[in-house]
Design an enzyme around this catalytic site. Structure first.
Site, mmCIF file in Angstrom:
data_model
loop_
_atom_site.group_PDB
_atom_site.id
_atom_site.type_symbol
_atom_site.label_atom_id
_atom_site.label_comp_id
_atom_site.label_asym_id
_atom_site.label_seq_id
_atom_site.Cartn_x
_atom_site.Cartn_y
_atom_site.Cartn_z
ATOM 1 C CG HIS A 16 -15.415 30.459 -12.532
ATOM 2 N ND1 HIS A 16 -14.196 29.898 -12.841
ATOM 3 C CD2 HIS A 16 -16.254 30.060 -13.515
ATOM 4 C CE1 HIS A 16 -14.298 29.213 -13.973
ATOM 5 N NE2 HIS A 16 -15.544 29.297 -14.406
ATOM 6 C CG ASP A 119 -11.178 31.049 -11.974
ATOM 7 O OD1 ASP A 119 -12.197 30.901 -11.287
ATOM 8 O OD2 ASP A 119 -11.055 30.612 -13.142
ATOM 9 C CG HIS A 358 -26.081 24.431 -18.076
ATOM 10 N ND1 HIS A 358 -26.494 24.457 -16.758
ATOM 11 C CD2 HIS A 358 -24.943 25.176 -18.103
ATOM 12 C CE1 HIS A 358 -25.656 25.191 -16.046
ATOM 13 N NE2 HIS A 358 -24.709 25.639 -16.834
ATOM 14 C CB SER A 363 -26.207 23.300 -12.260
ATOM 15 O OG SER A 363 -26.351 24.695 -12.333
ATOM 16 C CD GLU A 366 -25.562 24.731 -7.018
ATOM 17 O OE1 GLU A 366 -24.675 25.576 -6.811
ATOM 18 O OE2 GLU A 366 -26.504 24.933 -7.811
ATOM 19 C CB ALA A 381 -17.771 24.944 -20.715
HETATM 20 N N1 UDP Z 1 -27.852 29.791 -10.280
HETATM 21 C C1 UDP Z 1 -28.876 30.212 -9.453
HETATM 22 N N2 UDP Z 1 -30.031 30.622 -10.037
HETATM 23 C C2 UDP Z 1 -30.219 30.657 -11.382
HETATM 24 C C3 UDP Z 1 -29.158 30.232 -12.214
HETATM 25 C C4 UDP Z 1 -28.009 29.796 -11.631
HETATM 26 O O1 UDP Z 1 -28.731 30.200 -8.227
HETATM 27 O O2 UDP Z 1 -31.299 31.043 -11.838
HETATM 28 C C5 UDP Z 1 -26.566 29.352 -9.674
HETATM 29 C C6 UDP Z 1 -26.475 27.844 -9.584
HETATM 30 O O3 UDP Z 1 -27.023 27.394 -8.363
HETATM 31 C C7 UDP Z 1 -24.972 27.610 -9.696
HETATM 32 C C8 UDP Z 1 -24.492 28.765 -10.556
HETATM 33 O O4 UDP Z 1 -25.505 29.751 -10.518
HETATM 34 O O5 UDP Z 1 -24.383 27.705 -8.417
HETATM 35 C C9 UDP Z 1 -24.267 28.375 -12.011
HETATM 36 O O6 UDP Z 1 -23.095 27.638 -12.126
HETATM 37 P P1 UDP Z 1 -22.954 26.431 -13.147
HETATM 38 O O7 UDP Z 1 -21.556 25.928 -13.023
HETATM 39 O O8 UDP Z 1 -24.007 25.431 -12.933
HETATM 40 O O9 UDP Z 1 -23.239 27.056 -14.560
HETATM 41 P P2 UDP Z 1 -22.655 28.312 -15.365
HETATM 42 O O10 UDP Z 1 -23.529 29.449 -15.034
HETATM 43 O O11 UDP Z 1 -21.225 28.521 -14.925
HETATM 44 O O12 UDP Z 1 -22.777 27.859 -16.783
#
Ligand code: UDP
Length: 495
Positions: A16, A119, A358, A363, A366, A381
């Site tokens: 977030h 949020d 996941h 992600s 991206e 989630a």
């Molecule tokens: N991320 C990163 N490196 C890592 C793991 C995660 O930069 O080793 C970043 C990823 O690029 C994304 C965020 O952390 O921007 C994770 O958000 P996401 O919604 O994908 O998953 P969450 O962590 O909320 O389950």
């Protein structure tokens, strides 16, 4: 009117805070004052990027509010969702977050922002904004599709019409035929009994309806049918302004998001440069999702069985998951990053040909922005919904067969299924189709954020809406002054 001022208050979780920082950059780059609100321990998520942007003339402010962890029986440093020891601590975490209301109100009183972007997990901020007659805009951190699916599930409860866990059902009244199984839906979504999570989500929905609108980290061309559905069928106001991560254009900004990367960026780029285009599989499961030792082992063996090169970001502290001899056998083919990966930097490299994810929304988006086909492994989630967007609507990914919604850790996926899904998107007869569709979305994503593109225009509309909201309220104030003056005049004439 003077310079607009946005307050941005993300939930204390990487998934977030990272997109909120990008949002602040984007808004500030349009001449708007952006102030991020967070807790002391999370300041470091933002501070370096804020410094870097300052040198580019983009000013982002940050204001801190103490997080009352100890007062709520949480460990002292428990200021982020991934630092919660167990799920049993969740209610106290939300309670502590709600205790930030008073200090937030003091900050609003002091700074008088024009709007509060906060949020979804801070539902009480709608009342805070109302007290100061400013609009509250909600940030869910997910996409239109997931909110449309969630809405239909709540209204129609289609999971009640199947006789077994593995029988699929169609989610009713959506633009596409979206199929799910009961095990992919969270238990609190299925149960009629009240739980902590169902109570939190009810509050979130109620405050959502009272808020001014919703900002999406998405873009129109990605899910046009669901933008329309959300707007016309669900009747909600929104602005799609993503992909937010695309505002990071230089190596430094792409390499360091959320945390300091555990690998030197040059070492990482050198490794990627040594590989052929679209030849590598990148594996990373975000910041929160857990995997059992058994699943990690299956993944290692599945990667090995695919025969392809890989980069794997591993978050666990112990090494129990490592199959014997795995690192030695794969040392020419694989790079394991223990800790935090420079994800956007990796995804944007031309040697990456697939992303095992996941399906956290950041992600996923991206990956979409980088034009990379995905191997989907949802855990909890709204990740199962995001998977369906990728596999059933966009058709840019293939699932490993994860079907069990589980907050604690993924389970039940075998190495053969992992290798098969990877090979399907990377080297099978279908691979080119996956690649072409993924590249078309990448192109659309990049166009959306350019001047005149849908997300660029979405942000322009948002800023105009906030400006006119302000002038509406000042018109109202002017009318009130006029009314008072008239009243005074009549009063004076009468006496
Ligand atoms: N991320 C990163 N490196 C890592 C793991 C995660 O930069 O080793 C970043 C990823 O690029 C994304 C965020 O952390 O921007 C994770 O958000 P996401 O919604 O994908 O998953 P969450 O962590 O909320 O389950």
């Amino acid at each position: 009117m003077g310079q607009l001022h946005f307050f941005l208050f993300p939930m204390m979780a990487q998934g977030h805070m990272i997109p909120t920082l990008d949002m602040a950059k984007l808004i500030a780059s349009r001449g708007v004052k952006a102030t991020i609100i967070t807790t002391p321990l999370n300041e470091s998520v933002f501070s370096k990027a804020i410094q870097r942007n300052k040198h580019l003339g983009i000013e982002i402010d940050i204001r801190l509010i103490k997080f009352p962890a100890l007062e709520n029986d949480l460990p002292e440093d428990c200021e982020r969702l991934d630092l919660i020891p167990t799920d049993a601590h969740l209610p106290n975490f939300f309670k502590a977050a709600a205790m930030m209301q008073e200090p937030l109100e003091q900050l609003i009183q002091e700074c008088r922002p024009d709007c509060l972007v906060s949020d979804m997990f801070l539902p009480w901020t709608t009342d805070t904004a109302a007290k100061f007659n400013i609009p509250r805009i909600v940030f869910h951190g997910t996409n239109y599709f997931a909110l449309c699916v969630g809405d239909s599930m709540r209204r129609n409860k289609p999971f009640k019409n199947v006789s077994s866990d593995s029988e699929t059902f169609v989610v009713p009244n959506l633009p596409h035929e979206i199929k799910l199984t009961r095990t992919e839906v969270s238990p609190f979504e299925q149960s009629d009994e009240e739980s902590v999570m169902s109570r939190v989500l009810k509050e979130v929905r109620e405050s959502d309806l009272k808020s001014y609108g919703v900002i999406f980290n998405s873009f129109y061309e990605l899910e046009p049918d669901y933008v329309e559905h959300y707007t016309k069928v669900m009747g909600r106001k929104s602005w799609a302004i993503g992909p937010l991560s695309l505002c990071n254009r230089d190596v430094e900004d792409k390499a360091e998001r959320g945390k300091k990367s555990s690998i030197d960026k040059h070492e990482c780029l050198d490794w990627l440069d040594s590989k052929k285009p679209s030849s590598i599989v990148y594996v990373c499961f975000g910041s929160v999702a857990n995997f059992t030792v058994t699943q990690m082992r299956e993944l290692a063996l599945g990667l090995e069985a695919s025969g392809l090169d890989f980069i794997w970001a591993v978050r666990t502290d112990n090494e129990d998951w490592l199959p014997e001899g795995f690192e030695e056998r794969t040392k020419e083919k694989g790079l394991i990053i223990r800790g935090w990966a420079p994800q956007v930097l990796i995804l944007d490299h031309e040697s990456v040909g697939a992303f095992v994810t996941h399906c956290g929304w950041n992600s996923t988006l991206e990956g979409i922005s980088a034009g990379v086909p995905m191997v989907t492994w949802p855990v909890f989630a709204e990740q199962f919904f995001n998977e369906k967007l990728v596999t059933q609507v966009m058709r840019t990914g293939s699932g490993v067969g994860s079907v069990q919604w589980k907050r604690s850790a993924s389970e039940g996926v075998e190495k053969e299924a992992i290798a098969k899904a990877i090979k399907r998107v990377m080297v099978s007869e279908e691979a080119e189709g996956f690649r072409n569709r993924a590249r078309a979305y990448k192109e659309m994503a990049r166009q959306a954020i350019e001047e005149g593109g849908s997300s660029y225009t979405g942000l322009t509309t948002l800023l105009a809406d906030i400006s006119s909201y302000d002038s509406l309220s000042s018109d109202w104030k002017k009318n009130m002054y006029g009314f008072h003056a008239l009243f005074l005049y009549v009063f004076c004439v009468l006496i």
